[in-house]
Design a protein around this motif. Structure first.
Motif, PDB file in Angstrom:
ATOM      1  N   SER A   7       0.857  -1.184   0.000  1.00 54.93           N
ATOM      2  CA  SER A   7       0.000   0.000   0.000  1.00 54.93           C
ATOM      3  C   SER A   7       0.897   1.240   0.000  1.00 54.93           C
ATOM      4  O   SER A   7       2.096   1.149   0.240  1.00 54.93           O
ATOM      5  N   GLY A   8       0.282   2.377  -0.283  1.00 52.99           N
ATOM      6  CA  GLY A   8       0.997   3.640  -0.209  1.00 52.99           C
ATOM      7  C   GLY A   8       1.380   4.246  -1.540  1.00 52.99           C
ATOM      8  O   GLY A   8       1.918   5.355  -1.580  1.00 52.99           O
ATOM      9  N   GLY A   9       1.112   3.555  -2.627  1.00 58.36           N
ATOM     10  CA  GLY A   9       1.436   4.107  -3.929  1.00 58.36           C
ATOM     11  C   GLY A   9       0.533   5.280  -4.271  1.00 58.36           C
ATOM     12  O   GLY A   9      -0.458   5.548  -3.600  1.00 58.36           O
ATOM     13  N   GLY A  10       0.896   5.992  -5.333  1.00 58.79           N
ATOM     14  CA  GLY A  10       0.076   7.117  -5.750  1.00 58.79           C
ATOM     15  C   GLY A  10       0.773   7.973  -6.779  1.00 58.79           C
ATOM     16  O   GLY A  10       1.816   7.604  -7.315  1.00 58.79           O
ATOM     17  N   LEU A  11       0.179   9.123  -7.025  1.00 60.18           N
ATOM     18  CA  LEU A  11       0.705  10.095  -7.984  1.00 60.18           C
ATOM     19  C   LEU A  11       1.349  11.243  -7.217  1.00 60.18           C
ATOM     20  O   LEU A  11       0.691  11.872  -6.382  1.00 60.18           O
ATOM     21  N   ASP A  90      11.420   6.956 -11.581  1.00 53.66           N
ATOM     22  CA  ASP A  90      10.990   6.069 -10.498  1.00 53.66           C
ATOM     23  C   ASP A  90       9.572   5.560 -10.725  1.00 53.66           C
ATOM     24  O   ASP A  90       9.075   4.727  -9.954  1.00 53.66           O
ATOM     25  N   THR A  91       8.909   6.062 -11.739  1.00 54.31           N
ATOM     26  CA  THR A  91       7.556   5.609 -12.052  1.00 54.31           C
ATOM     27  C   THR A  91       7.568   4.127 -12.392  1.00 54.31           C
ATOM     28  O   THR A  91       8.302   3.689 -13.273  1.00 54.31           O
ATOM     29  N   ALA A  92       6.768   3.362 -11.679  1.00 52.48           N
ATOM     30  CA  ALA A  92       6.738   1.910 -11.868  1.00 52.48           C
ATOM     31  C   ALA A  92       5.694   1.306 -10.939  1.00 52.48           C
ATOM     32  O   ALA A  92       5.173   1.992 -10.046  1.00 52.48           O
ATOM     33  N   GLN A 114       1.093   0.990  -7.607  1.00 51.90           N
ATOM     34  CA  GLN A 114       1.576   1.893  -8.652  1.00 51.90           C
ATOM     35  C   GLN A 114       2.122   3.177  -8.044  1.00 51.90           C
ATOM     36  O   GLN A 114       1.474   3.821  -7.207  1.00 51.90           O
ATOM     37  N   VAL A 115       3.308   3.553  -8.498  1.00 58.57           N
ATOM     38  CA  VAL A 115       3.901   4.839  -8.146  1.00 58.57           C
ATOM     39  C   VAL A 115       4.120   5.603  -9.448  1.00 58.57           C
ATOM     40  O   VAL A 115       4.792   5.110 -10.355  1.00 58.57           O
ATOM     41  N   THR A 116       3.525   6.774  -9.524  1.00 60.86           N
ATOM     42  CA  THR A 116       3.663   7.602 -10.709  1.00 60.86           C
ATOM     43  C   THR A 116       4.244   8.956 -10.303  1.00 60.86           C
ATOM     44  O   THR A 116       3.680   9.632  -9.443  1.00 60.86           O
TER      45      THR A 116
END
Length: 119
Positions: A7-11, A90-92, A114-116
């Protein structure tokens, strides 16, 4: 059987920080170490960071040294990836993984988050 949930991903924008969490459940007593990997579109999955469950020894890919840190909270069976000074590259999708032995491949994987990073 170990179950992992990230958890914790985002834009976020370039230069921002983000913290990912990976909660482990099931046979956590058998875990030797945890790792974070990532996979960008069109690229192969790559290692980001790792930490041993008992001693907390860490390892990092060269491209995140000085920007990312990895930590664990054994009482919560959770591993964190603190990402600072994020870059567009680092987007991935970031995956958490667990392994049962010091050597060899990782045995269990999470579903990814997802991290954008935008400019």
């Amino acid at each position: 059987q170990v179950h992992l949930v990230e958890s914790g991903g985002g834009l976020v924008q370039a230069g921002d920080s983000l913290r990912l969490s990976c909660a482990a459940s099931g046979g956590t007593f058998s875990i030797y170490g945890m790792g974070w990997f990532r996979q960008a579109p069109g690229k192969e999955r790559e290692f980001v960071a790792s930490i041993t469950w008992s001693r907390g020894s860490t390892g990092f890919a060269d491209f995140v040294k000085g920007r990312f840190t990895i930590s664990r909270e054994n009482a919560k069976d959770t591993v964190y990836l603190q990402m600072n000074s994020l870059k567009l590259e680092d987007t991935a999708v970031y995956y958490c993984a667990a392994r049962l032995r010091r050597l060899g491949s990782y045995n269990y994987w999470g579903q990814g988050t997802q991290v954008t990073v935008s400019s």
